[in-house]
Motif scaffolding. Structure first.
Motif, PDB file in Angstrom:
ATOM      1  N   GLY A 128       0.744  -1.141   0.049  1.00 19.74           N
ATOM      2  CA  GLY A 128      -0.119  -0.111   0.048  1.00 19.74           C
ATOM      3  C   GLY A 128       0.887   1.318  -0.005  1.00 19.74           C
TER       4      GLY A 128
ATOM      5  N   PRO B 285       2.609   4.356  -1.598  1.00 19.90           N
ATOM      6  CA  PRO B 285       2.351   5.265  -2.911  1.00 19.90           C
ATOM      7  C   PRO B 285       3.686   4.990  -3.968  1.00 19.90           C
ATOM      8  CG  PRO B 285       1.908   6.762  -0.856  1.00 19.90           C
ATOM      9  CD  PRO B 285       2.523   5.276  -0.408  1.00 19.90           C
TER      10      PRO B 285
ATOM     11  N   TYR C 147      -7.359   1.966 -15.413  1.00 13.81           N
ATOM     12  CA  TYR C 147      -6.989   2.069 -14.058  1.00 13.81           C
ATOM     13  C   TYR C 147      -6.509   3.384 -13.747  1.00 13.81           C
ATOM     14  CZ  TYR C 147      -5.164   0.935  -9.559  1.00 13.81           C
ATOM     15  OH  TYR C 147      -4.858   0.938  -8.313  1.00 13.81           O
TER      16      TYR C 147
ATOM     17  N   LYS D 254      -9.581   5.088 -11.088  1.00 15.91           N
ATOM     18  CA  LYS D 254      -9.357   4.108 -10.418  1.00 15.91           C
ATOM     19  C   LYS D 254     -10.579   3.262  -9.843  1.00 15.91           C
ATOM     20  CE  LYS D 254      -4.743   4.916  -9.158  1.00 15.91           C
ATOM     21  NZ  LYS D 254      -4.090   6.086  -8.887  1.00 15.91           N
TER      22      LYS D 254
ATOM     23  N   LEU E  90     -12.058  -0.356 -11.084  1.00 15.71           N
ATOM     24  CA  LEU E  90     -12.175  -1.601  -9.902  1.00 15.71           C
ATOM     25  C   LEU E  90     -13.535  -2.072 -10.140  1.00 15.71           C
ATOM     26  CD1 LEU E  90     -10.488   0.001  -7.056  1.00 15.71           C
ATOM     27  CD2 LEU E  90      -9.559  -1.771  -8.260  1.00 15.71           C
TER      28      LEU E  90
ATOM     29  N   SER F 293      -6.368  -4.243  -9.297  1.00 13.70           N
ATOM     30  CA  SER F 293      -5.500  -3.094  -8.849  1.00 13.70           C
ATOM     31  C   SER F 293      -4.161  -3.681  -8.936  1.00 13.70           C
ATOM     32  CB  SER F 293      -6.077  -2.110  -7.839  1.00 13.70           C
ATOM     33  OG  SER F 293      -5.893  -3.117  -6.662  1.00 13.70           O
TER      34      SER F 293
ATOM     35  N   GLU G 238      -0.965  -2.400 -10.960  1.00 12.09           N
ATOM     36  CA  GLU G 238       0.392  -1.858 -10.464  1.00 12.09           C
ATOM     37  C   GLU G 238       1.645  -2.764 -10.581  1.00 12.09           C
ATOM     38  OE1 GLU G 238      -2.448   0.277  -6.965  1.00 12.09           O
ATOM     39  OE2 GLU G 238      -1.283  -1.660  -6.565  1.00 12.09           O
TER      40      GLU G 238
ATOM     41  N   PRO H 204     -14.126  -4.377  -3.151  1.00 12.51           N
ATOM     42  CA  PRO H 204     -12.875  -3.760  -3.794  1.00 12.51           C
ATOM     43  C   PRO H 204     -11.775  -3.057  -2.687  1.00 12.51           C
ATOM     44  CG  PRO H 204     -14.943  -2.402  -4.189  1.00 12.51           C
ATOM     45  CD  PRO H 204     -15.518  -3.692  -3.462  1.00 12.51           C
ATOM     46  N   SER H 205     -10.527  -3.355  -2.909  1.00 15.44           N
ATOM     47  CA  SER H 205      -9.849  -2.630  -2.043  1.00 15.44           C
ATOM     48  C   SER H 205      -9.471  -1.092  -2.441  1.00 15.44           C
ATOM     49  CB  SER H 205      -8.437  -3.388  -1.953  1.00 15.44           C
ATOM     50  OG  SER H 205      -7.483  -2.793  -2.178  1.00 15.44           O
TER      51      SER H 205
ATOM     52  N   GLY I 297      -6.621   0.220  -2.341  1.00 13.34           N
ATOM     53  CA  GLY I 297      -5.180  -0.077  -2.361  1.00 13.34           C
ATOM     54  C   GLY I 297      -4.309   1.188  -2.616  1.00 13.34           C
ATOM     55  N   PRO I 298      -4.730   1.678  -3.887  1.00 13.84           N
ATOM     56  CA  PRO I 298      -3.792   2.841  -4.263  1.00 13.84           C
ATOM     57  C   PRO I 298      -3.903   3.898  -3.558  1.00 13.84           C
ATOM     58  CG  PRO I 298      -5.470   2.415  -5.541  1.00 13.84           C
ATOM     59  CD  PRO I 298      -5.527   1.219  -4.867  1.00 13.84           C
TER      60      PRO I 298
ATOM     61  N   ALA J 242      -3.106   5.027  -0.898  1.00 11.10           N
ATOM     62  CA  ALA J 242      -2.496   4.929   0.413  1.00 11.10           C
ATOM     63  C   ALA J 242      -1.728   6.246   1.067  1.00 11.10           C
ATOM     64  CB  ALA J 242      -1.163   4.158   0.000  1.00 11.10           C
ATOM     65  N   ASP J 243      -1.390   6.037   2.101  1.00 11.38           N
ATOM     66  CA  ASP J 243      -0.889   7.231   2.769  1.00 11.38           C
ATOM     67  C   ASP J 243      -0.051   6.728   3.894  1.00 11.38           C
ATOM     68  OD1 ASP J 243      -3.867   7.457   3.613  1.00 11.38           O
ATOM     69  OD2 ASP J 243      -2.303   7.049   5.221  1.00 11.38           O
TER      70      ASP J 243
ATOM     71  N   ILE K 146       0.514  11.456   0.580  1.00 11.71           N
ATOM     72  CA  ILE K 146       1.124  12.177  -0.757  1.00 11.71           C
ATOM     73  C   ILE K 146      -0.241  12.394  -1.701  1.00 11.71           C
ATOM     74  CG2 ILE K 146       1.432   9.805  -2.307  1.00 11.71           C
ATOM     75  CD1 ILE K 146       4.158  12.003  -1.659  1.00 11.71           C
TER      76      ILE K 146
END
Lengths: 348, 328, 351
Positions: free
Chosen positions: B119, B121, B196, B200, B204, B210, B214, C4-5, C7-8, C10-11, C286
């Motif tokens: 997870g 960035p 994606y 996003k 999804l 995802s 990635e 659904p996750s 995920g991206p 993120a922090d 971010i």
């Protein structure tokens, strides 16, 4: 549950940090009562400076009771060197030997070091007079510059277009040599038929130096010779001449390391180049710093340059005499060619 | 034909091509040799490595990230492959190309895993691996360099072997570009990366996984960096810890110049290739017209800004036209 | 998988905690609670690092040394403050080090033409502000992603210094100018720089937590569109944030130029990533919208003293980078990984 987990993650983080620090610290224990001399180079991972370090260690072994600390920033910046010198001041080292990335920017920090009793000298690339007690130049600036022009003149019959491939545009030593070369081209009647057409900067990066050399071939189709007074540049130019199949058409001289240049000497891309012995340079610098630390130089006071005429007993290098404004000169650059490059390639 | 031109003009790459043509015209006025076959070849050679590495960066930017580990991947894989060459000089040098790609795919995958499963960035994950990979090179080489003297002649000749008058390095870059273009346009995975990056949440819900996307982006970036690394160390004849320092941001700049949106989801591989070529052309132009090398950086910055500003203005005009048509 | 996750998205903060802190708390308080947790974790790592360093090196835990070491990171810390706002807005500024370069260039020029200390400082701040405004105007008026604009100005600003200075440098500054970046206050122990930073940090915290402007910044970072529709002057706030970043980069340029007494085009090269690293390690997401000043201050000191500690143990710079990189990854990975495992365990228990 939440608390336990947080505690767990915390404990892991602590263990990580402590572990990292411990594993590093264990190899950095200093024995008491030895004099600590630090050599701060332009950047780590440069074989030239690694050879200087070997010389420093040789001198330390001979003298006894000296611990050599070898440090340099990961990229060649003055800010990085300042950070390192700060940590050396904190460690209360006895002497610092610097090859400066910027002759002015280091003055405030080295002054601070000297005010705390640390002896500071520069070598290879100088700190300006106010920021060190001695500066050891590998050879007279005049001599180095003149010799480079002489070397290229021999190869191209003193006739035709010549270009200089330098390191960064800020390198103190490079600019001083280039200054001398320019004067030689302009004023020396022996070189009247040679013309300096360009000075380009490869920033001591192999890829940029290579492209700059390639650029020279493009923009100056009549180019006869390249002078590259930097170890990175001269090797990159050798590769460029080889790749462009210009061996014999464009001659190359410069300051290079035999271990890096052997290939290009053997294939005739670079028939001769010069350099002083970096092992000797590191050795002499350490001898001088030792003399400063042990108080053997009478005029070494208040962090000002040592007075002219003082003599350092420098072991196998004999006597080194300090000249005007604390500048000492080691010797003459040595010329490498097919006859001797192999022998030195295994040393530096 | 007219329709085709109209459609072409609407594309972001059109500005770039115009700008490129302008540069060529201007430089040719002062130095006619600029567009000679020989010099074009030089430009292609000087841009080939940037083209390859930027194409990898392109995929990561498409998913809305940045890969700051491109240059350190080049340093790490380049060192490993040159050491392999030193250890087994008998091994055909060309085999190191797939070898480097494979290793790059692995180092890229590690960053990708940190992003997909950790997870993190992308910018943080790759900043971290950047520091680690470069440090590893330093630790392995202990500060020394792998130099041309130690490399095999076959390895050193690898990037420059001419095929039909063009160096192998340029062929490899062209093939890499073609592969990425085909992959992005015609495969489901390629479309997924666009989907994606564009939105996003929508992607999804449309079933795009995802993590797969990635990891795919970082594996591609790593593999292309690995490919570039082999050519890099053999071309410049040296592998060391500072190899390709500062190259990360150049690949990002090539993408920006090529019209790739930094917010992800939009941009074309062909634009990236042209963007990277453009950088090579600018640097070459400076030497050809004998302008001081000190102007290089400022000129690059100016061109980047000019390209993104004009792209934005064109985008806006297109959108306004679209809106006007809709309201009719 | 439980749906659904996300995920991206993120922090750095312990995001998943937000689900456990109920919506009956105000958003501000919720964020504060989150930040506090990240900050406390960071602080403990900081303490552990200081303890480890003190154990390993006898010279580390010396007040004078510790204060002197701040010289090497205060300037970066000063830029980190506005960078918090930039990243909170979901933007990024990678031109800060180049702003230092161009700002220092103009200071050098004015000093060479005989300007006094006050004038030189004003020039430095002014050029920084102008550069920041230039970034901000391009970003907000044309609506171009900040990374794209600042990667261009990164080349442009430093490029101007290169074009003007070439292989030359400005090295003559008035003596009183040198005091700014090298001088001490409070019994000759505390660097002036550090006091300047402390004051600015307090101001930044105040603005972010106690003013409408601060709330706007969070709102923009959380959802730009929603913020716009609820009447937040999105573009003006972002413009102000970029202008402030320019101004404080100008201030950093004043302090750095004064500290090293020299202006060269390559001054402060590579600093942008150091600044961003400390902001991210400080818990600022971010993707925007999450984070606070406290965490970043701790992170700055954590990274600064980690480097200093390794420095007094003579760890090579490249090895320091490995450790910094690993710390960055692990510090952000660890709490998230544990949280994920915990959630899995909980879900497994329920099933």
């Amino acid at each position: 549950m939440k608390k336990t987990l947080r505690m767990l993650s915390l404990a892991l983080a602590l263990a990580l940090v402590a572990g990292a620090a411990l594993s590093l610290g264990s190899c950095a224990k200093a024995a008491p009562k030895t004099a600590k001399i630090a050599m701060v180079v332009k950047s780590m991972g440069n074989p030239f400076f690694d050879a200087c370090r070997d010389g420093a260690q040789e001198a330390a072994k001979e003298l006894g009771g000296i611990e050599i600390i070898y440090q340099g920033p990961s990229t060649p910046t003055a800010e990085g060197q300042i950070e390192i010198i700060d940590s050396l001041i904190a460690q209360k080292v006895d002497g610092i030997i610097v090859s400066a990335n910027d002759k002015d920017a280091l003055i405030p920090i080295t002054k601070k070091a000297m005010s705390k009793g640390i002896k500071v000298m520069s070598f290879d690339s100088a700190i300006a007079a106010g920021g060190r007690m001695v500066d050891l130049v590998p050879s007279e600036t005049e001599l180095i510059g003149k010799q480079q022009v002489q070397l290229i003149s021999e190869l191209i019959g003193a006739e035709g277009e010549v270009a200089i491939l330098s390191a960064t545009s800020q390198a103190t030593n490079q600019n001083a040599w280039i200054e001398v070369m320019k004067k030689e081209f302009e004023t020396n009647p022996a070189y009247a038929k040679m013309k300096l057409v360009a000075t380009v900067y490869g920033d001591d990066l192999s890829d940029k130096s290579y492209r700059e050399a390639m650029g020279l071939f493009e923009s100056y189709p009549k180019l006869k010779g390249i002078i590259s007074p930097t170890t990175v540049g001269v090797a990159a130019a050798g590769k460029a001449i080889t790749d462009k199949k210009l061996i014999g058409k464009v001659q190359l001289v410069g300051l290079g390391l035999p271990s890096e240049m052997k290939f290009y000497v053997m294939n005739d891309a670079c028939k001769q180049f010069a350099l002083w012995n970096p092992v000797d340079l590191g050795y002499s610098a350490t001898q001088i710093t030792n003399a400063l630390v042990k108080g053997k130089l009478k005029s070494a006071k208040d962090g000002t340059p040592v007075k002219a005429g003082e003599v350092v007993e420098a072991g196998r290098m004999g006597k080194i005499t300090i000249g005007e404004s604390g500048v000492a000169v080691m010797g003459n650059p040595f010329v490498f060619n097919k006859s001797n490059v192999e022998k030195y390639a295994s040393i530096f | 034909m007219k329709e085709l031109l109209k459609r072409a003009a609407k594309r972001k790459e059109a500005t770039l091509v115009l700008l490129f043509a302008l540069l060529c015209a201007l430089v040719s006025l002062r130095a006619p040799s600029y567009l000679s076959g020989k010099n074009v070849n030089t430009i292609a050679n000087d841009s080939a490595l940037l083209v390859i590495a930027s194409l990898g960066q392109f995929l990561v930017i498409l998913i809305g990230g940045i890969d700051l580990s491109v240059a350190s991947n080049i340093a790490l894989v380049g060192m490993t492959m040159s050491l392999a060459n030193v250890a087994f000089p008998g091994l055909p040098a060309a085999l190191l190309l797939p070898g480097g790609s494979a290793m790059g795919a692995a180092t890229g995958a590690f960053t990708g895993l940190l992003v997909a499963y950790g997870g993190l960035p992308p910018i943080i994950a790759s900043l971290g691996t950047q520091c680690i990979y470069r440090g590893v090179v330093y630790l392995v080489l202990k500060g020394s360099w792998v130099t041309a003297t130690k490399m095999s002649p076959g390895f050193l000749a690898l990037p420059n072997t001419p095929i039909l008058g063009v160096s192998s390095m340029v062929w490899i870059a062209a093939l890499a570009a073609a592969a990425v273009i085909v992959f992005m346009r015609y495969t489901a995975s390629g479309r997924e990366v666009y989907a994606y990056g564009g939105n996003k949440t929508a992607a999804l819900f449309a079933g795009v996984r995802s993590r797969k996307v990635e990891i795919l982006a970082f594996v591609a970036s790593g593999a292309l960096a690995g490919l570039a690394s082999v050519l890099w160390v053999s071309r410049y004849g040296v592998a060391q810890s500072e190899t390709a320092a500062g190259f990360d941001l150049q690949t990002v700049a090539a993408c920006v110049l090529g019209g790739v949106s930094m917010s992800g989801g939009s941009g074309a591989a062909i634009g990236v290739a042209i963007g990277a070529l453009f950088f090579g052309a600018i640097n070459n132009a400076l030497t050809v017209v004998r302008l001081s090398p000190f102007y290089q950086m400022a000129l690059q910055g100016f061109v980047i800004l000019f390209a993104i500003v004009s792209n934005t203005l064109i985008d806006r005009r297109n959108q306004m036209k679209l809106a006007a048509r809709r309201s009719v | 998988m439980s749906g659904p996750s996300l995920g991206p998205a993120a922090d750095g903060a312990l995001v998943d905690e937000s689900r456990l802190i109920r919506a009956d708390l105000s958003p501000g308080k919720r964020l504060a609670a989150l930040a506090l947790k990240w900050e406390s974790l960071l602080f403990l790592i900081f303490v552990a690092m200081m303890a480890a360093n003190s154990l390993l090196s006898p010279v580390f835990l010396d007040p004078a040394n510790l204060l002197d070491a701040t010289f090497n990171f205060t300037e970066k810390a000063i830029i980190a403050l506005p960078m918090i706002f930039v990243i909170l807005c979901g933007d990024m500024d990678i031109s800060v080090a180049s702003i230092i370069s161009i700002s220092s260039l103009f200071m050098g020029m004015s000093s060479a033409s005989g300007a006094g200390t006050t004038a030189i400082v004003l020039v430095g701040l002014g050029v920084g502000l102008a550069a920041g405004l230039f970034n901000g105007l391009l970003i907000t008026r044309l609506d171009i992603p900040a990374v794209a604009v600042t990667i261009g100005t990164m080349s442009l600003f430093r490029g101007v210094s290169n074009a003007v200075l070439g292989d030359q440098a400005y090295t003559r500054y008035p003596a009183s100018f040198g005091e700014l970046g090298q001088g001490y206050a409070v019994a000759g122990l505390v660097p002036w720089q550090l006091l300047v930073f402390a004051a600015l940090a307090a101001a930044a915290a105040l603005v972010l937590n106690r003013t409408v402007f601060g709330r706007y910044v969070y709102a923009i970072g959380n959802n730009k569109t929603a913020a716009r529709f609820s009447g937040v002057p999105v573009q003006d706030v972002r413009l102000a944030v970029f202008a402030a970043t320019g101004l404080l980069s100008g201030l950093a340029a004043v302090l750095l130029t004064s500290r090293i007494g020299s202006t060269r085009p390559d001054i402060a090269s590579g600093w942008e990533m150091d600044v961003i690293t400390s902001v991210v390690l400080g818990g600022v997401a971010i993707t925007g919208g999450k984070g606070n000043v406290g965490g970043v201050i701790i992170a700055t000191f954590l990274l600064g003293y980690l480097r200093f500690g390794m420095g007094v143990m003579n760890v090579p710079g490249k090895v320091m980078n490995i450790i910094t990189g690993a710390l960055l990854i692990v510090a952000i990975l660890l709490p998230r990984a544990i949280e994920t495992l915990r959630r899995r365990a909980l879900l497994g228990g329920r099933a």
